[in-house]
Design a protein around this motif. Structure first.
Motif, short mmCIF file in Angstrom:
data_model
loop_
_atom_site.label_atom_id
_atom_site.label_comp_id
_atom_site.label_asym_id
_atom_site.label_seq_id
_atom_site.Cartn_x
_atom_site.Cartn_y
_atom_site.Cartn_z
N VAL A 5 0.90 -1.24 0.08
CA VAL A 5 0.07 -0.01 -0.05
C VAL A 5 0.86 1.35 -0.09
N ALA A 78 -8.35 7.45 1.29
CA ALA A 78 -7.74 5.97 1.10
C ALA A 78 -8.78 5.25 -0.10
N GLY A 79 -7.94 4.38 -0.83
CA GLY A 79 -8.60 3.49 -1.69
C GLY A 79 -7.89 3.00 -3.03
N ALA A 80 -8.39 2.16 -3.85
CA ALA A 80 -7.66 1.66 -4.78
C ALA A 80 -7.60 2.45 -6.16
N GLY A 86 -1.47 2.20 -7.68
CA GLY A 86 -2.16 1.38 -6.86
C GLY A 86 -2.73 1.94 -5.62
N TRP A 87 -3.18 0.74 -4.90
CA TRP A 87 -3.84 1.07 -3.59
C TRP A 87 -2.95 1.80 -2.62
N SER A 88 -3.75 3.10 -2.23
CA SER A 88 -2.96 4.27 -1.50
C SER A 88 -3.89 4.80 -0.45
#
Length: 222
Positions: A5, A78-80, A86-88
């Motif tokens: 992440v 947050a989220g994909a 990428g997911w962060s």
């Protein structure tokens, strides 16, 4: 194998410029969106940063050369879908400073943009800025928060203009001054006045020392 992440900190740097609430953006020096204007931000350095606030202060110094007098955590985003890499997850702070502090830093990649006329920014930075604007407009109703945008010293008329820029509405002069008295966060700068065009010189004020890094609130709003 699980993908790592992405963990970052972003800072919404709010100021008042030309009578409007503005945000300081910096040019991205890396992909994605290299060369685009975006919020100052960067990766959390696990071996260097003690916490997210420590990371925010470091990133602000690196990206703007400025350490603001007021820095508050806003929200975690947050989220994909928010970052093409990428997911962060990003822990977001907002900072308040007088625009002359930004100008005096002479950072070539930093510029001020009015929050009500932003074009589409990278990532979810428009949504982040909108959240920060909602926060300051809400807190401006009942707290001393906008005082951090007024500079080291200011007249009451200038401070009222700062509150009006934050709120997006005109305030009654008498009511505003009564609320400032209730907040009791200001003190007179002895013997210092400021000329105001055709009007007689106005008294200069400043935040009391105990409120320079904090807030005071009213039970009832402006």
């Amino acid at each position: 194998m699980h993908q790592a992440v992405i963990a970052t900190v972003d800072i919404v740097f709010l100021t008042i410029h030309n009578g409007r609430l503005g945000v300081a953006l910096s040019k991205r020096d890396k992909e994605p969106f290299q060369g685009g204007d975006a919020l100052p931000g960067g990766y959390i350095h696990a071996q260097e940063d003690r916490d997210c606030l420590d990371a925010a202060v470091r990133i602000l110094h690196e990206k703007t050369g400025i350490l603001p007098p007021y820095l508050e955590q806003l929200q975690t985003f947050a989220g994909a879908a928010r970052d093409p890499r990428g997911w962060s997850i990003s822990v977001v702070y907002f900072a308040l400073v007088h625009y002359r502090v930004i100008e005096s830093a002479h950072h070539p990649d930093v510029a001020i943009f009015p929050v009500d006329a932003l074009r589409r920014l990278p990532f979810d930075h428009n949504d982040i800025i909108a959240t920060a604007v909602d926060r300051i407009r809400n807190k401006a109703q009942y707290s001393s928060l906008p005082c951090h945008l007024a500079g080291e010293t200011f007249t009451l008329p200038k401070l009222q203009k700062v509150y009006e820029a934050c709120l997006g509405e005109t305030l009654n002069k008498v009511s505003f001054r009564r609320k400032m008295q209730e907040l009791a966060v200001l003190e007179v700068v002895p013997g210092q006045m400021e000329a105001d065009g055709a009007h007689r010189p106005a008294q200069l004020y400043r935040l009391k020392a105990e409120f320079k890094n904090g807030l005071k609130s009213l039970a009832r709003g402006l």
